[in-house]
Structure formats: structure tokens, C-alpha cells
Design a protein around this motif. Structure first.
Motif, PDB file in Angstrom:
ATOM      1  N   GLU A  66       7.308  -7.286 -31.626  1.00 14.56           N
ATOM      2  CA  GLU A  66       7.062  -7.218 -33.077  1.00 14.56           C
ATOM      3  C   GLU A  66       5.921  -6.275 -33.445  1.00 14.56           C
ATOM      4  O   GLU A  66       5.753  -5.911 -34.605  1.00 14.56           O
ATOM      5  N   TYR A  67       5.126  -5.874 -32.433  1.00 11.39           N
ATOM      6  CA  TYR A  67       4.010  -4.969 -32.707  1.00 11.39           C
ATOM      7  C   TYR A  67       4.259  -3.551 -32.182  1.00 11.39           C
ATOM      8  O   TYR A  67       3.335  -2.745 -32.099  1.00 11.39           O
ATOM      9  N   VAL A  68       5.508  -3.253 -31.848  1.00 11.32           N
ATOM     10  CA  VAL A  68       5.840  -1.899 -31.379  1.00 11.32           C
ATOM     11  C   VAL A  68       5.440  -0.878 -32.450  1.00 11.32           C
ATOM     12  O   VAL A  68       5.695  -1.070 -33.634  1.00 11.32           O
ATOM     13  N   GLY A  69       4.795   0.177 -32.016  1.00  9.04           N
ATOM     14  CA  GLY A  69       4.376   1.225 -32.950  1.00  9.04           C
ATOM     15  C   GLY A  69       3.083   0.919 -33.667  1.00  9.04           C
ATOM     16  O   GLY A  69       2.730   1.628 -34.630  1.00  9.04           O
ATOM     17  N   ALA A  70       2.357  -0.110 -33.229  1.00 14.97           N
ATOM     18  CA  ALA A  70       1.091  -0.452 -33.906  1.00 14.97           C
ATOM     19  C   ALA A  70       0.146   0.743 -33.925  1.00 14.97           C
ATOM     20  O   ALA A  70      -0.041   1.420 -32.905  1.00 14.97           O
ATOM     21  N   SER A  71      -0.418   1.002 -35.089  1.00 11.32           N
ATOM     22  CA  SER A  71      -1.349   2.122 -35.212  1.00 11.32           C
ATOM     23  C   SER A  71      -2.696   1.690 -35.782  1.00 11.32           C
ATOM     24  O   SER A  71      -3.585   2.506 -35.991  1.00 11.32           O
ATOM     25  N   ILE A  72      -2.804   0.380 -36.076  1.00 12.46           N
ATOM     26  CA  ILE A  72      -4.059  -0.173 -36.589  1.00 12.46           C
ATOM     27  C   ILE A  72      -4.389  -1.408 -35.747  1.00 12.46           C
ATOM     28  O   ILE A  72      -3.511  -2.242 -35.486  1.00 12.46           O
ATOM     29  N   LEU A  73      -5.638  -1.509 -35.314  1.00 13.03           N
ATOM     30  CA  LEU A  73      -6.088  -2.700 -34.584  1.00 13.03           C
ATOM     31  C   LEU A  73      -6.977  -3.534 -35.489  1.00 13.03           C
ATOM     32  O   LEU A  73      -7.837  -2.996 -36.199  1.00 13.03           O
ATOM     33  N   TRP A  90     -10.466   8.118 -26.575  1.00 10.20           N
ATOM     34  CA  TRP A  90      -9.356   9.021 -26.252  1.00 10.20           C
ATOM     35  C   TRP A  90      -8.090   8.214 -25.919  1.00 10.20           C
ATOM     36  O   TRP A  90      -6.993   8.589 -26.316  1.00 10.20           O
ATOM     37  N   ALA A  91      -8.261   7.120 -25.167  1.00 15.57           N
ATOM     38  CA  ALA A  91      -7.104   6.300 -24.787  1.00 15.57           C
ATOM     39  C   ALA A  91      -6.471   5.657 -26.021  1.00 15.57           C
ATOM     40  O   ALA A  91      -5.241   5.621 -26.161  1.00 15.57           O
ATOM     41  N   LEU A  92      -7.309   5.143 -26.919  1.00 11.89           N
ATOM     42  CA  LEU A  92      -6.794   4.544 -28.157  1.00 11.89           C
ATOM     43  C   LEU A  92      -6.051   5.583 -28.988  1.00 11.89           C
ATOM     44  O   LEU A  92      -4.963   5.326 -29.511  1.00 11.89           O
ATOM     45  N   SER A  93      -6.637   6.766 -29.091  1.00 12.45           N
ATOM     46  CA  SER A  93      -6.028   7.832 -29.892  1.00 12.45           C
ATOM     47  C   SER A  93      -4.681   8.256 -29.318  1.00 12.45           C
ATOM     48  O   SER A  93      -3.691   8.391 -30.049  1.00 12.45           O
ATOM     49  N   GLU A  94      -4.626   8.439 -28.008  1.00  8.23           N
ATOM     50  CA  GLU A  94      -3.369   8.868 -27.397  1.00  8.23           C
ATOM     51  C   GLU A  94      -2.298   7.782 -27.515  1.00  8.23           C
ATOM     52  O   GLU A  94      -1.105   8.087 -27.649  1.00  8.23           O
ATOM     53  N   PHE A  95      -2.717   6.524 -27.521  1.00  2.38           N
ATOM     54  CA  PHE A  95      -1.759   5.423 -27.688  1.00  2.38           C
ATOM     55  C   PHE A  95      -1.161   5.420 -29.093  1.00  2.38           C
ATOM     56  O   PHE A  95      -0.074   4.896 -29.323  1.00  2.38           O
ATOM     57  N   GLY A  96      -1.908   6.020 -30.037  1.00  3.42           N
ATOM     58  CA  GLY A  96      -1.406   6.084 -31.418  1.00  3.42           C
ATOM     59  C   GLY A  96      -2.220   5.287 -32.411  1.00  3.42           C
ATOM     60  O   GLY A  96      -1.835   5.155 -33.577  1.00  3.42           O
ATOM     61  N   ILE A  97      -3.376   4.743 -31.986  1.00  2.00           N
ATOM     62  CA  ILE A  97      -4.237   3.988 -32.897  1.00  2.00           C
ATOM     63  C   ILE A  97      -4.963   4.967 -33.821  1.00  2.00           C
ATOM     64  O   ILE A  97      -5.631   5.891 -33.369  1.00  2.00           O
ATOM     65  N   ARG A  98      -4.815   4.748 -35.137  1.00  2.00           N
ATOM     66  CA  ARG A  98      -5.462   5.625 -36.126  1.00  2.00           C
ATOM     67  C   ARG A  98      -6.661   4.952 -36.803  1.00  2.00           C
ATOM     68  O   ARG A  98      -7.502   5.639 -37.390  1.00  2.00           O
ATOM     69  N   ALA A  99      -6.689   3.624 -36.760  1.00  2.00           N
ATOM     70  CA  ALA A  99      -7.812   2.922 -37.402  1.00  2.00           C
ATOM     71  C   ALA A  99      -8.041   1.589 -36.699  1.00  2.00           C
ATOM     72  O   ALA A  99      -7.101   0.983 -36.170  1.00  2.00           O
ATOM     73  N   ILE A 100      -9.307   1.154 -36.700  1.00  2.00           N
ATOM     74  CA  ILE A 100      -9.671  -0.166 -36.166  1.00  2.00           C
ATOM     75  C   ILE A 100     -10.448  -0.883 -37.266  1.00  2.00           C
ATOM     76  O   ILE A 100     -11.385  -0.313 -37.845  1.00  2.00           O
TER      77      ILE A 100
END
Length: 207
Positions: A66-73, A90-100
Motif C-alpha cells: 500500500e506504500y509503493v511509490g512513497a515519496s514522503i516520510l 543520497w540514499a533517500l533521494s535515490e529511493f524517491g523521497i522528496r520530503a520528510i
């Protein structure tokens, strides 16, 4: 660096306190000096069932379908504490996280986020928990929108939450600039200052 202006996406609740940079990417996963190739090691200690392996832990939030494609933590207080390793961002960014979104951040980690295109949003812990509860109803449908221009987060129920960010950090993220780019944006003012200084104190330039 990718600009951050308005972002809407799936938000994943990771409501733990003191998530340190070694949890975000363990040192054993830092085999590269490049910004690329680090996302596999993101949260490796929680995301995989064995050390060094790649068997997903079924109940870890970023492994749940249900969280596939998550871009916000969404996280608890003091996210990104611990060592200053930029690899975590860098790891968060490459995973696709844009905001925390968290009640507070490790200071160095927060600066690293801003210099690498990830927006750290500080909101009260009760607000973060409320957003997490809303998201959990249906993560793919109950998305979160973050508008950096107006410094507002829109939760799934349509409530607006104002957040603060330093002016220079906001400018870097909105325009996709690093600190060098931010300085070069003020080149004309720097050159005018130097011209005045040269006229007033010429001896400073006699070498």
C-alpha cells in the motif's frame, strides 16, 4: 539539483524517535562514493530480514504494497541524528523521497537534505501523528501535498499546516540550487561590494 515547488505523493509513516543516519543507511552499505547506487541500502537493517541480505521484511512500511511509490516520510522527533554521513540523504533521494515531515531533525542532516533537494518539514508531533492516521486509511488515495512556495502542507482531509524554513534554504530548494549556485545568484551584488571595497581600501588588493 531537482527543484522543489509543489509535491503531492504517498506518505509513509515511520513514526520512530531518533532515527539516526546509521539506521537510514548502515555503514556496511556505504560501498560507493557516488550519489548513485545507495538506495538498495536504505534502511537496510529494518528493510531486510538478514544483515547484508535483500530478503524484504514484510511489515516494514516501505515494503508494504500500500506504500509503493512513497515519496514522503512521516517520522518522529530527531530524524537524521547521529553521524554527518551525507550518504543517508543520497540514499533517500535515490529511493524517491522528496520530503520528510517530522517534529525535529538532526541539524547536519537537515542541512544535507536542503542541499540535495529533499524538503525537511517541521510540524508538531501531534500534527504528524494525525497526518499518519489519515494516510493509513488508504495510503494511495490519502496523499499529502506540500507547497514550498506558500510553506504549507495539505493533509488528506484538506487541512493546511504552515511550516517555517530558512529563507536561503527555501530559495535553494525552489530553484534547484546548491550553495555555490545560491552564491552565484548574488554575483552582481558581490561584484558591486568588491568594487566599493577596492575604492575605499585599495591596499587590500595590492598583492
Amino acid at each position: 539539483m531537482k527543484k522543489f515547488q509543489i509535491h503531492r505523493g504517498v506518505a509513509a509513516p515511520l513514526l520512530r524517535v531518533n532515527v539516526d543516519t546509521d539506521a537510514i543507511i548502515p555503514s556496511r552499505e556505504m560501498k560507493l562514493v557516488s550519489k548513485k547506487g545507495l538506495s538498495e541500502g536504505l534502511f537496510a537493517g529494518w528493510r531486510y530480514t538478514e544483515v547484508g541480505g535483500r530478503t524484504p521484511t514484510a511489515d516494514f512500511v516501505l515494503n508494504r504494497p500500500e506504500y509503493v511509490g512513497a515519496s514522503i516520510l512521516l517520522s518522529g522527533p530527531n530524524f537524521g541524528c547521529g553521524s554527518s554521513r551525507e550518504h543517508a540523504v543520497w540514499a533517500l533521494s535515490e529511493f524517491g523521497i522528496r520530503a520528510i515531515v517530522a517534529p525535529s531533525f538532526g541539524v547536519i542532516f537537515q542541512g544535507n537534505c536542503e542541499r540535495n533537494g529533499i524538503l525537511p518539514v517541521v510540524l508538531d508531533e501531534a500534527v504528524v501523528r494525525s497526518i499518519a492516521e489519515q494516510v493509513e486509511e488508504d495510503p494511495q488515495q490519502c496523499q499529502v501535498t506540500i507547497d514550498l512556495e506558500h510553506q504549507q502542507l495539505l493533509d488528506p482531509r484538506g487541512r493546511q499546516h504552515r511550516f517555517e524554513i530558512a529563507r536561503s534554504s527555501r530559495e535553494m530548494l525552489l530553484n534547484g540550487l546548491d550553495q555555490i549556485g545560491l552564491t552565484l545568484n548574488r554575483l552582481e551584488a558581490i561584484e558591486k561590494f568588491e568594487e566599493k571595497l577596492r575604492a575605499r581600501r585599495p591596499w587590500l588588493f595590492e598583492f
